[in-house]
Design a protein around this motif. Structure first.
Motif: not given
Length: 148
Positions: A5-9, A54-55, A127-128, A131-134
């Motif tokens: 998995f790769e994630f970027t934000e 997470s969720t 992503r959830r 979102a909690g981190c942000r």
């Protein structure tokens, strides 16, 4: 069986890079501001055990080893239920700091098997988590600067 998995934000928080780095490198206090981080135990000066959920009803047990604690890059190596890295690159911008997040991990076992049919759900779950981190990081830094 391994799956990657790769994630970027990217997002902006209302604080200078040094303050952001200070919060991000203080792993022991993540549960105070990041709701999905359930527990942290310091294992050494640059290593911590982190339990997060997470969720989805699945808890990850992770070991994080500091790779870089100095802005502009805050990075950890990740092992345990996931293997790889998570990195924040901190860029000063008007009004605060832009965080460019990148995570590359591999999963195995049941999580890898689940990813064949539920990859989209696992990505949504991540992503959830972020979102909690942000939200938590923004609130924490905003409170720190409101108090000054």
């Amino acid at each position: 069986m391994l799956r990657s998995f790769e994630f970027t934000e990217t997002w902006v928080v209302p604080a200078p890079a040094a303050a952001v780095a200070e919060v991000l490198t203080d792993l022991e206090h993540y549960p105070r501001w990041w709701p999905q981080v359930r527990a942290v135990a310091r294992l050494g000066p640059d290593t911590a055990w982190v339990c997060c959920r997470s969720t989805l009803p699945y808890t990850l047990d992770l070991v994080l080893d500091a790779v870089s604690r100095t802005p502009p890059v805050v990075e950890v190596a990740v092992s345990g239920d996931l293997d790889g890295f998570a990195r924040f690159t901190l860029v000063p911008v008007a009004g605060g700091t832009r965080l460019d997040f990148r995570q590359e991990v591999r999963v195995r076992g049941a999580l890898a098997a689940a990813s064949y049919v539920g990859r989209a759900v696992l990505v949504w779950n991540h992503r959830r988590m972020m979102a909690g981190c942000r939200a938590g990081l923004t609130a924490r830094l905003s409170a720190d600067y409101a108090a000054r």
